[in-house]
Motif scaffolding. Sequence first.
Motif, short mmCIF file in Angstrom:
data_model
loop_
_atom_site.label_atom_id
_atom_site.label_comp_id
_atom_site.label_asym_id
_atom_site.label_seq_id
_atom_site.Cartn_x
_atom_site.Cartn_y
_atom_site.Cartn_z
N VAL A 31 0.86 -1.19 0.00
CA VAL A 31 0.00 0.00 0.00
C VAL A 31 0.89 1.24 0.00
CG1 VAL A 31 -1.79 1.29 1.23
CG2 VAL A 31 -1.78 -1.22 1.29
N VAL A 32 0.67 2.12 -0.97
CA VAL A 32 1.44 3.35 -1.04
C VAL A 32 0.52 4.54 -0.80
CG1 VAL A 32 3.15 2.39 -2.63
CG2 VAL A 32 1.23 3.65 -3.55
N LEU A 33 1.07 5.54 -0.14
CA LEU A 33 0.36 6.81 0.07
C LEU A 33 1.03 7.86 -0.78
CD1 LEU A 33 -1.56 8.80 1.59
CD2 LEU A 33 0.29 9.05 3.27
N VAL A 34 0.22 8.65 -1.47
CA VAL A 34 0.73 9.79 -2.23
C VAL A 34 0.10 11.04 -1.64
CG1 VAL A 34 0.91 10.90 -4.48
CG2 VAL A 34 0.97 8.40 -4.32
N THR A 35 0.93 11.91 -1.05
CA THR A 35 0.42 13.21 -0.62
C THR A 35 0.48 14.12 -1.85
OG1 THR A 35 2.56 14.18 0.02
CG2 THR A 35 1.39 12.86 1.69
N GLY A 36 -0.44 15.05 -1.93
CA GLY A 36 -0.46 15.91 -3.11
C GLY A 36 -0.93 15.19 -4.35
N ALA A 37 -1.77 14.19 -4.19
CA ALA A 37 -2.20 13.36 -5.31
C ALA A 37 -3.04 14.10 -6.34
CB ALA A 37 -2.98 12.14 -4.79
N SER A 38 -3.54 15.28 -5.99
CA SER A 38 -4.35 16.05 -6.94
C SER A 38 -3.50 16.98 -7.79
CB SER A 38 -5.41 16.86 -6.20
OG SER A 38 -4.79 17.82 -5.35
N GLY A 39 -2.22 17.10 -7.48
CA GLY A 39 -1.34 17.98 -8.24
C GLY A 39 -0.77 17.29 -9.47
N PHE A 40 0.03 18.04 -10.21
CA PHE A 40 0.60 17.52 -11.46
C PHE A 40 1.47 16.29 -11.21
CE2 PHE A 40 3.94 17.39 -14.68
CZ PHE A 40 3.17 17.29 -15.82
N ILE A 41 2.46 16.42 -10.35
CA ILE A 41 3.36 15.31 -10.09
C ILE A 41 2.61 14.18 -9.37
CG2 ILE A 41 5.42 14.56 -8.81
CD1 ILE A 41 6.55 17.39 -9.37
N GLY A 42 1.85 14.54 -8.35
CA GLY A 42 1.13 13.54 -7.56
C GLY A 42 0.16 12.72 -8.39
N SER A 43 -0.57 13.37 -9.29
CA SER A 43 -1.54 12.64 -10.10
C SER A 43 -0.85 11.64 -11.03
CB SER A 43 -2.42 13.61 -10.90
OG SER A 43 -1.65 14.35 -11.83
N HIS A 44 0.29 12.02 -11.58
CA HIS A 44 1.04 11.09 -12.43
C HIS A 44 1.65 9.97 -11.60
CE1 HIS A 44 0.57 14.40 -15.26
NE2 HIS A 44 0.73 13.47 -16.20
N LEU A 45 2.08 10.28 -10.41
CA LEU A 45 2.63 9.25 -9.53
C LEU A 45 1.56 8.24 -9.14
CD1 LEU A 45 5.02 8.17 -7.95
CD2 LEU A 45 4.50 9.84 -6.15
N VAL A 46 0.34 8.73 -8.87
CA VAL A 46 -0.78 7.82 -8.57
C VAL A 46 -1.00 6.87 -9.74
CG1 VAL A 46 -3.29 7.71 -8.30
CG2 VAL A 46 -1.96 9.31 -6.91
N GLN A 47 -1.02 7.42 -10.95
CA GLN A 47 -1.22 6.58 -12.14
C GLN A 47 -0.12 5.54 -12.29
OE1 GLN A 47 -4.02 6.52 -14.02
NE2 GLN A 47 -4.67 7.94 -12.43
N ARG A 48 1.12 5.93 -12.04
CA ARG A 48 2.24 4.99 -12.14
C ARG A 48 2.11 3.88 -11.10
NH1 ARG A 48 7.68 4.82 -14.10
NH2 ARG A 48 8.39 2.74 -13.51
N CYS A 49 1.75 4.25 -9.88
CA CYS A 49 1.61 3.25 -8.81
C CYS A 49 0.48 2.28 -9.13
CB CYS A 49 1.37 3.94 -7.47
SG CYS A 49 2.81 4.82 -6.84
N LEU A 50 -0.64 2.79 -9.62
CA LEU A 50 -1.76 1.92 -10.01
C LEU A 50 -1.33 0.98 -11.13
CD1 LEU A 50 -4.72 4.48 -9.91
CD2 LEU A 50 -4.37 2.54 -8.35
#
Length: 146
Positions: free
Chosen positions: A3-22
Motif C-alpha cells: 500500500v502506497v500513500l501519495v500526498t499531493g495526489a491532486s497535483g501535477f506530479i502527484g496525479s502522475h505518480l498515482v497513475q504509475r503506482c496503479l
Amino acid sequence: MTVVLVTGASGFIGSHLVQRCLHEGYDVKALVRKGNASIAGLQKEGVEVVEGDIRDAAAVNRAVKGCDLVFHVAALTSDWGDLKDFTDINIGGTRHAVTLLASRAVVDASKARRVLGWLPKVGLEEGIRRTLDWLVSVDPSEWKVK
C-alpha cells in the motif's frame, strides 16, 4: 499487497505518480484536501482517499496508517502568495510527514526503486537519510527571503 500513500495526489506530479503506482499494481491511498475536485476521480480509479491537509499532523497520521511506502509530493507551487502559506505547507507539511515517517520507519528505498524505476539506484538510501536528517533539524524561522 503493498500500500502506497501519495500526498499531493491532486497535483501535477502527484496525479502522475498515482497513475504509475496503479499501473505497477500497488494499492494506492491519497491525502487530498477536503472538497478537492479530484476526489471523485481518484475514488473511481480505486484510490482510497483520505481528506485532510498536509499542515495537519493528525491528518497525515490518519493517511499513513496501513501504508508500506509514502511519496510526499504535496506542496504549494505558485509564482506569488503569502510567505507564511509557502512556509507552513512546504516546510511545515514536509516536517509533519518526515517526522511521522521517520518515527515509524516507513521509508523503504528498495520499494521506492520498484515503484519509480527511473530513480537512480546509487546513493538513494543515503540521500533519503540525509534528507530526513536535514528536514527534521531545520527551524523554519531561520529561512530568509532575499
